[in-house]
Design a protein around this motif. Sequence first.
Motif, PDB file in Angstrom:
ATOM      1  N   ALA A  91       0.831  -1.202   0.000  1.00  0.00           N
ATOM      2  CA  ALA A  91       0.000   0.000   0.000  1.00  0.00           C
ATOM      3  C   ALA A  91       0.869   1.256   0.000  1.00  0.00           C
ATOM      4  O   ALA A  91       0.560   2.235  -0.702  1.00  0.00           O
ATOM      5  CB  ALA A  91      -0.920   0.000   1.218  1.00  0.00           C
ATOM      6  N   ARG A  92       1.954   1.261   0.768  1.00  0.00           N
ATOM      7  CA  ARG A  92       2.860   2.417   0.780  1.00  0.00           C
ATOM      8  C   ARG A  92       3.483   2.628  -0.590  1.00  0.00           C
ATOM      9  O   ARG A  92       3.598   3.761  -1.068  1.00  0.00           O
ATOM     10  CB  ARG A  92       3.946   2.213   1.834  1.00  0.00           C
ATOM     11  N   LEU A 116       1.339   6.560  -6.991  1.00  0.00           N
ATOM     12  CA  LEU A 116       0.197   7.361  -7.425  1.00  0.00           C
ATOM     13  C   LEU A 116       0.368   8.847  -7.128  1.00  0.00           C
ATOM     14  O   LEU A 116      -0.011   9.700  -7.946  1.00  0.00           O
ATOM     15  CB  LEU A 116      -1.074   6.852  -6.738  1.00  0.00           C
ATOM     16  N   LEU A 117       0.945   9.171  -5.980  1.00  0.00           N
ATOM     17  CA  LEU A 117       1.003  10.563  -5.545  1.00  0.00           C
ATOM     18  C   LEU A 117       2.297  11.268  -5.925  1.00  0.00           C
ATOM     19  O   LEU A 117       2.288  12.475  -6.191  1.00  0.00           O
ATOM     20  CB  LEU A 117       0.814  10.645  -4.031  1.00  0.00           C
ATOM     21  N   LEU A 118       3.409  10.531  -5.953  1.00  0.00           N
ATOM     22  CA  LEU A 118       4.707  11.182  -6.118  1.00  0.00           C
ATOM     23  C   LEU A 118       5.445  10.835  -7.401  1.00  0.00           C
ATOM     24  O   LEU A 118       6.230  11.636  -7.901  1.00  0.00           O
ATOM     25  CB  LEU A 118       5.614  10.832  -4.927  1.00  0.00           C
ATOM     26  N   HIS A 119       5.205   9.645  -7.933  1.00  0.00           N
ATOM     27  CA  HIS A 119       5.996   9.207  -9.091  1.00  0.00           C
ATOM     28  C   HIS A 119       5.111   8.699 -10.234  1.00  0.00           C
ATOM     29  O   HIS A 119       5.302   7.583 -10.725  1.00  0.00           O
ATOM     30  CB  HIS A 119       6.981   8.113  -8.666  1.00  0.00           C
ATOM     31  N   ALA A 160       0.136  20.050 -12.810  1.00  0.00           N
ATOM     32  CA  ALA A 160      -1.314  19.844 -12.825  1.00  0.00           C
ATOM     33  C   ALA A 160      -1.673  18.537 -12.135  1.00  0.00           C
ATOM     34  O   ALA A 160      -2.629  18.472 -11.356  1.00  0.00           O
ATOM     35  CB  ALA A 160      -1.829  19.845 -14.265  1.00  0.00           C
ATOM     36  N   TYR A 161      -0.879  17.496 -12.391  1.00  0.00           N
ATOM     37  CA  TYR A 161      -1.155  16.216 -11.722  1.00  0.00           C
ATOM     38  C   TYR A 161      -0.927  16.343 -10.218  1.00  0.00           C
ATOM     39  O   TYR A 161      -1.652  15.740  -9.420  1.00  0.00           O
ATOM     40  CB  TYR A 161      -0.267  15.109 -12.288  1.00  0.00           C
ATOM     41  N   GLY A 162       0.071  17.143  -9.831  1.00  0.00           N
ATOM     42  CA  GLY A 162       0.318  17.346  -8.414  1.00  0.00           C
ATOM     43  C   GLY A 162      -0.886  17.946  -7.711  1.00  0.00           C
ATOM     44  O   GLY A 162      -1.216  17.565  -6.573  1.00  0.00           O
ATOM     45  N   ALA A 163      -1.547  18.892  -8.380  1.00  0.00           N
ATOM     46  CA  ALA A 163      -2.758  19.485  -7.806  1.00  0.00           C
ATOM     47  C   ALA A 163      -3.860  18.435  -7.691  1.00  0.00           C
ATOM     48  O   ALA A 163      -4.583  18.379  -6.683  1.00  0.00           O
ATOM     49  CB  ALA A 163      -3.227  20.658  -8.666  1.00  0.00           C
ATOM     50  N   ALA A 213      -2.949  16.081  -4.816  1.00  0.00           N
ATOM     51  CA  ALA A 213      -3.168  16.718  -3.514  1.00  0.00           C
ATOM     52  C   ALA A 213      -4.647  16.704  -3.153  1.00  0.00           C
ATOM     53  O   ALA A 213      -5.021  16.442  -2.002  1.00  0.00           O
ATOM     54  CB  ALA A 213      -2.636  18.151  -3.540  1.00  0.00           C
ATOM     55  N   ALA A 214      -5.498  16.991  -4.136  1.00  0.00           N
ATOM     56  CA  ALA A 214      -6.940  16.964  -3.883  1.00  0.00           C
ATOM     57  C   ALA A 214      -7.396  15.554  -3.520  1.00  0.00           C
ATOM     58  O   ALA A 214      -8.213  15.365  -2.602  1.00  0.00           O
ATOM     59  CB  ALA A 214      -7.692  17.460  -5.115  1.00  0.00           C
ATOM     60  N   ALA A 215      -6.877  14.551  -4.226  1.00  0.00           N
ATOM     61  CA  ALA A 215      -7.253  13.164  -3.938  1.00  0.00           C
ATOM     62  C   ALA A 215      -6.781  12.742  -2.553  1.00  0.00           C
ATOM     63  O   ALA A 215      -7.494  12.038  -1.830  1.00  0.00           O
ATOM     64  CB  ALA A 215      -6.674  12.231  -4.996  1.00  0.00           C
ATOM     65  N   ALA A 216      -5.584  13.172  -2.159  1.00  0.00           N
ATOM     66  CA  ALA A 216      -5.051  12.809  -0.850  1.00  0.00           C
ATOM     67  C   ALA A 216      -5.853  13.433   0.283  1.00  0.00           C
ATOM     68  O   ALA A 216      -5.915  12.879   1.387  1.00  0.00           O
ATOM     69  CB  ALA A 216      -3.588  13.233  -0.750  1.00  0.00           C
ATOM     70  N   GLY A 217      -6.485  14.576   0.025  1.00  0.00           N
ATOM     71  CA  GLY A 217      -7.280  15.223   1.059  1.00  0.00           C
ATOM     72  C   GLY A 217      -8.725  14.797   1.097  1.00  0.00           C
ATOM     73  O   GLY A 217      -9.484  15.268   1.951  1.00  0.00           O
ATOM     74  N   LEU A 218      -9.115  13.897   0.200  1.00  0.00           N
ATOM     75  CA  LEU A 218     -10.528  13.549   0.052  1.00  0.00           C
ATOM     76  C   LEU A 218     -11.035  12.459   1.000  1.00  0.00           C
ATOM     77  O   LEU A 218     -12.150  12.574   1.518  1.00  0.00           O
ATOM     78  CB  LEU A 218     -10.801  13.138  -1.393  1.00  0.00           C
ATOM     79  N   PRO A 219     -10.280  11.385   1.258  1.00  0.00           N
ATOM     80  CA  PRO A 219     -10.844  10.298   2.075  1.00  0.00           C
ATOM     81  C   PRO A 219     -11.204  10.736   3.487  1.00  0.00           C
ATOM     82  O   PRO A 219     -10.788  11.800   3.964  1.00  0.00           O
ATOM     83  CB  PRO A 219      -9.706   9.262   2.091  1.00  0.00           C
TER      84      PRO A 219
END
Length: 284
Positions: free
Chosen positions: A210-211, A217-220, A230-233, A236-242
């Motif tokens: 999972a890590r 998905l988030l960094l590479h 644009a993908y970083g934004a 970031a939105a996806a990481a703040g959603l759950p």
Amino acid sequence: MERAGLRERLGAALFARVAGPEGPAVRERVHGTPGPRRFGPERPIRRVHGDAAMFVGGLAALLVQSLHPAAMAAVAAHSGYRSDPWGRLQRTSTFLAVTTFGTEPDARAAVDRVRAVHARISGTTATGLRYRAADPHLLAWVHAAETDSFLRAHQAYGAAPLDAAGCDAYVADTAEVAADLGVERPPRSRAELAAVLRSYRPELARTAEAREAARFLLLHPPLPWAVRPAYGALAAAAAGLPAAEHRALLGLPADPLSAAAVRPLGLAVVRAIRWAMPVPSGRS
């Protein structure tokens, strides 16, 4: 004219990434084939799955789903998410499009194909736990995490968020497809969905797989450097959603302020996607 040309080029590039080389033909088949549909144009599932907020919801769903060790082990061993991430995305987006907007025969055929794939997938986690992709209990987790993520994304970033009744109706719509895939008694309201997610809490863990998936998905992501901001934004939105408990398990900031801080980025990138990929008239 120049602005229109830029919009067309961006929209075509995004569509090619999401839908793949067969995308235009699939889109024409899904929307252009006459015949009965399971979900009419008034159904919430069509509003949610046709909105650009799905880009955020899809990424968030993958993060949350990874918290179940058996589900993550199956993805790591069988999905090719690292070797062929775009192919996996294209297969998923095609399935969602067909089962949401397609004719009944086309949707049934898509479900049958997925069930046939699931029937062939089994294995063992790093801790020795046996899993089967067709296990109704595992399917129920994947469905609940996906439905919750899509709905959260739509309510946060969708062009027309649903009211309370609409949210319940969306969960009920997705339950129909989930039942066809083999989920037993899928949730049909937000309250039932929340109860299902809570019931899995003792089984969840942030495994090494999972890590690794989260870092990928988030960094590479496998993207050119020009589009990384644009993908970083989007990431970031996806990481703040759950939900906060799922963010904490993922090792992400779980406080409300962190989630709120990334919302402007999410709104900006979703609006840009919506501008580049407007929904054709009559297909929402």
